[in-house]
Design a protein around this motif. Structure first.
Motif, PDB file in Angstrom:
ATOM      1  N   LEU A 184       0.845  -1.191   0.000  1.00 59.81           N
ATOM      2  CA  LEU A 184       0.000   0.000   0.000  1.00 59.81           C
ATOM      3  C   LEU A 184       0.881   1.242   0.000  1.00 59.81           C
ATOM      4  O   LEU A 184       1.784   1.355   0.816  1.00 59.81           O
ATOM      5  CB  LEU A 184      -0.863  -0.030   1.267  1.00 59.81           C
ATOM      6  N   GLU A 185       0.613   2.129  -0.940  1.00 66.12           N
ATOM      7  CA  GLU A 185       1.402   3.364  -1.030  1.00 66.12           C
ATOM      8  C   GLU A 185       0.482   4.561  -1.201  1.00 66.12           C
ATOM      9  O   GLU A 185      -0.609   4.429  -1.749  1.00 66.12           O
ATOM     10  CB  GLU A 185       2.303   3.337  -2.268  1.00 66.12           C
ATOM     11  N   ALA A 186       0.981   5.722  -0.813  1.00 66.83           N
ATOM     12  CA  ALA A 186       0.226   6.956  -1.046  1.00 66.83           C
ATOM     13  C   ALA A 186       0.523   7.466  -2.445  1.00 66.83           C
ATOM     14  O   ALA A 186       1.615   7.269  -2.975  1.00 66.83           O
ATOM     15  CB  ALA A 186       0.639   8.002  -0.022  1.00 66.83           C
ATOM     16  N   ARG A 192      -6.531  11.381 -15.904  1.00 65.69           N
ATOM     17  CA  ARG A 192      -7.450  10.331 -16.351  1.00 65.69           C
ATOM     18  C   ARG A 192      -8.094   9.632 -15.148  1.00 65.69           C
ATOM     19  O   ARG A 192      -9.304   9.412 -15.118  1.00 65.69           O
ATOM     20  CB  ARG A 192      -6.676   9.319 -17.210  1.00 65.69           C
ATOM     21  N   GLU A 193      -7.258   9.306 -14.158  1.00 66.84           N
ATOM     22  CA  GLU A 193      -7.773   8.625 -12.963  1.00 66.84           C
ATOM     23  C   GLU A 193      -8.805   9.488 -12.246  1.00 66.84           C
ATOM     24  O   GLU A 193      -9.825   8.990 -11.764  1.00 66.84           O
ATOM     25  CB  GLU A 193      -6.615   8.321 -12.014  1.00 66.84           C
ATOM     26  N   SER A 194      -8.529  10.793 -12.185  1.00 63.08           N
ATOM     27  CA  SER A 194      -9.446  11.688 -11.470  1.00 63.08           C
ATOM     28  C   SER A 194     -10.794  11.733 -12.188  1.00 63.08           C
ATOM     29  O   SER A 194     -11.835  11.773 -11.541  1.00 63.08           O
ATOM     30  CB  SER A 194      -8.841  13.081 -11.337  1.00 63.08           C
ATOM     31  N   GLU A 195     -10.765  11.716 -13.516  1.00 66.72           N
ATOM     32  CA  GLU A 195     -12.031  11.744 -14.263  1.00 66.72           C
ATOM     33  C   GLU A 195     -12.835  10.468 -14.019  1.00 66.72           C
ATOM     34  O   GLU A 195     -14.035  10.500 -13.797  1.00 66.72           O
ATOM     35  CB  GLU A 195     -11.761  11.922 -15.761  1.00 66.72           C
ATOM     36  N   ILE A 196     -12.124   9.341 -14.044  1.00 66.89           N
ATOM     37  CA  ILE A 196     -12.799   8.057 -13.859  1.00 66.89           C
ATOM     38  C   ILE A 196     -13.358   7.917 -12.439  1.00 66.89           C
ATOM     39  O   ILE A 196     -14.469   7.447 -12.237  1.00 66.89           O
ATOM     40  CB  ILE A 196     -11.821   6.898 -14.176  1.00 66.89           C
ATOM     41  N   LEU A 197     -12.579   8.350 -11.466  1.00 66.52           N
ATOM     42  CA  LEU A 197     -12.989   8.174 -10.068  1.00 66.52           C
ATOM     43  C   LEU A 197     -13.838   9.343  -9.549  1.00 66.52           C
ATOM     44  O   LEU A 197     -14.273   9.337  -8.397  1.00 66.52           O
ATOM     45  CB  LEU A 197     -11.749   7.995  -9.177  1.00 66.52           C
ATOM     46  N   GLU A 198     -14.056  10.316 -10.419  1.00 65.81           N
ATOM     47  CA  GLU A 198     -14.882  11.491 -10.065  1.00 65.81           C
ATOM     48  C   GLU A 198     -14.342  12.233  -8.851  1.00 65.81           C
ATOM     49  O   GLU A 198     -15.065  12.541  -7.905  1.00 65.81           O
ATOM     50  CB  GLU A 198     -16.356  11.082  -9.871  1.00 65.81           C
ATOM     51  N   GLY A 202      -5.049  15.428  -8.790  1.00 68.18           N
ATOM     52  CA  GLY A 202      -4.147  15.736  -7.680  1.00 68.18           C
ATOM     53  C   GLY A 202      -4.706  15.332  -6.318  1.00 68.18           C
ATOM     54  O   GLY A 202      -4.014  15.452  -5.312  1.00 68.18           O
ATOM     55  N   ALA A 203      -5.953  14.832  -6.289  1.00 66.78           N
ATOM     56  CA  ALA A 203      -6.535  14.414  -5.004  1.00 66.78           C
ATOM     57  C   ALA A 203      -5.779  13.170  -4.501  1.00 66.78           C
ATOM     58  O   ALA A 203      -5.281  12.380  -5.294  1.00 66.78           O
ATOM     59  CB  ALA A 203      -8.019  14.087  -5.177  1.00 66.78           C
ATOM     60  N   PRO A 204      -5.695  13.000  -3.175  1.00 71.06           N
ATOM     61  CA  PRO A 204      -4.967  11.839  -2.664  1.00 71.06           C
ATOM     62  C   PRO A 204      -5.669  10.514  -2.987  1.00 71.06           C
ATOM     63  O   PRO A 204      -6.906  10.437  -2.945  1.00 71.06           O
ATOM     64  CB  PRO A 204      -4.927  12.063  -1.153  1.00 71.06           C
ATOM     65  N   ARG A 228      -9.876   5.552  -3.822  1.00 72.28           N
ATOM     66  CA  ARG A 228     -10.113   6.939  -3.411  1.00 72.28           C
ATOM     67  C   ARG A 228      -9.801   7.106  -1.932  1.00 72.28           C
ATOM     68  O   ARG A 228     -10.389   6.423  -1.097  1.00 72.28           O
ATOM     69  CB  ARG A 228     -11.579   7.305  -3.655  1.00 72.28           C
ATOM     70  N   ALA A 229      -8.877   8.020  -1.624  1.00 75.06           N
ATOM     71  CA  ALA A 229      -8.500   8.217  -0.218  1.00 75.06           C
ATOM     72  C   ALA A 229      -9.604   8.930   0.568  1.00 75.06           C
ATOM     73  O   ALA A 229      -9.610   8.903   1.785  1.00 75.06           O
ATOM     74  CB  ALA A 229      -7.201   8.993  -0.121  1.00 75.06           C
ATOM     75  N   ASP A 230     -10.553   9.553  -0.149  1.00 77.21           N
ATOM     76  CA  ASP A 230     -11.648  10.203   0.580  1.00 77.21           C
ATOM     77  C   ASP A 230     -12.751   9.216   0.920  1.00 77.21           C
ATOM     78  O   ASP A 230     -13.702   9.554   1.613  1.00 77.21           O
ATOM     79  CB  ASP A 230     -12.226  11.376  -0.237  1.00 77.21           C
ATOM     80  N   ARG A 231     -12.639   7.978   0.413  1.00 74.60           N
ATOM     81  CA  ARG A 231     -13.683   6.972   0.655  1.00 74.60           C
ATOM     82  C   ARG A 231     -13.191   5.770   1.438  1.00 74.60           C
ATOM     83  O   ARG A 231     -13.972   4.939   1.879  1.00 74.60           O
ATOM     84  CB  ARG A 231     -14.232   6.462  -0.690  1.00 74.60           C
TER      85      ARG A 231
END
Ligand code: GLP
Length: 240
Positions: A184-186, A192-198, A202-204, A228-231
């Motif tokens: 597990l890494e930060a 592209r990832e941000s668009e897919i994960l909504e 730059g979000a963690p 998603r680090a916010d979830r």
């Protein structure tokens, strides 16, 4: 409440007040919090002070701003155990959430050299590559890229990996999944990832790499998942 004579900065008092409401479930995930103006009038404090408190709570993940709408209490993070070799489908079902999958790629290919080495394949042996967005109750949670030897999956159909890969391996192919290694890494979400994960670019995010073997020792998957680090938060029990 706010005590202007206290040596504790006012923004910090407001922050603590809002945090307490969230932790005490007086403010629930998805609730809109009062506007900066309302707070500043209610406590007779400056909007700058309110903004500072709210900014801190957004940074700490307690609140989320939605442009043009307002500021809301963030959803609670899913607690994911670090022990145990479970699948996404199992993890979500255990929580009473409905897992779904958006399949972005499903192809048979010559693996990159590092994947071939990890899967202990000879040259000429192909792998299935699948890229899947994993959703819980319709919310994108993770983006997963997996490589699995063709020799194991045989003539698997695209439809199968829209559901559970592990169920297919265990129930349909009747193979026993054995053990694996997980790292597990930060990291941060690329465009592209941000668009897919909504989430914002730059979000963690949490980068989880899994390498798994069947009970007979044969390596069967190399997976890179971006959670998603916010979830998500990860939990492990420790002993001494
Ligand atoms: C988790 C793991 C992946 C694994 C997947 C299988 O998400 N991080 O490494 O491939 O579970 O899930 P499923 O059986 O739902 O396809």
């Amino acid at each position: 409440m706010i005590d202007k004579n206290s040596p504790i900065p006012i923004y910090y008092q407001l922050e603590a007040e809002i945090k307490q409401l969230i932790e005490g479930k007086k403010l629930k995930p998805g609730d809109m919090i009062p506007s900066e103006r309302e707070y500043s009038e209610r406590f007779n404090i400056s909007r700058m002070t309110v903004r500072q408190a709210i900014n801190n709570l957004v940074k700490d993940g307690y609140l989320v701003r939605q442009r043009g709408k307002g500021t809301f209490v963030a959803e609670e993070k899913l607690e994911q155990k670090l022990q145990g070799l479970t699948s996404f489908t199992e993890d979500m079902q255990a929580r009473g959430l409905v897992p779904t999958t958006r399949l972005l790629e499903f192809s048979l290919m010559d693996p990159p050299a590092d994947v071939r080495n990890q899967l202990q394949l000879d040259r000429g042996e192909n792998v299935f590559k699948m890229e899947r967005v994993r959703l819980a109750d319709g919310i994108p949670m993770a983006l997963e890229s997996s490589y699995v030897p063709q020799q194991i999956l045989g003539d698997i159909k695209e439809e199968t990996v829209r559901h559970s890969l592990y169920q297919y391996i265990e129930h349909t192919l009747q193979l026993d999944i054995g053990q694996g290694t997980q790292v597990l890494e930060a990291s941060v979400a690329r465009k592209r990832e941000s668009e897919i994960l909504e989430i914002k670019e730059g979000a963690p995010v949490l980068l989880m790499k899994r390498y798994t073997r069947l009970k007979n020792g044969q390596p069967f998957e190399v997976v890179k998942s971006i959670y998603r680090a916010d979830r998500y938060k990860f939990i492990i029990n420790i002993h001494r």
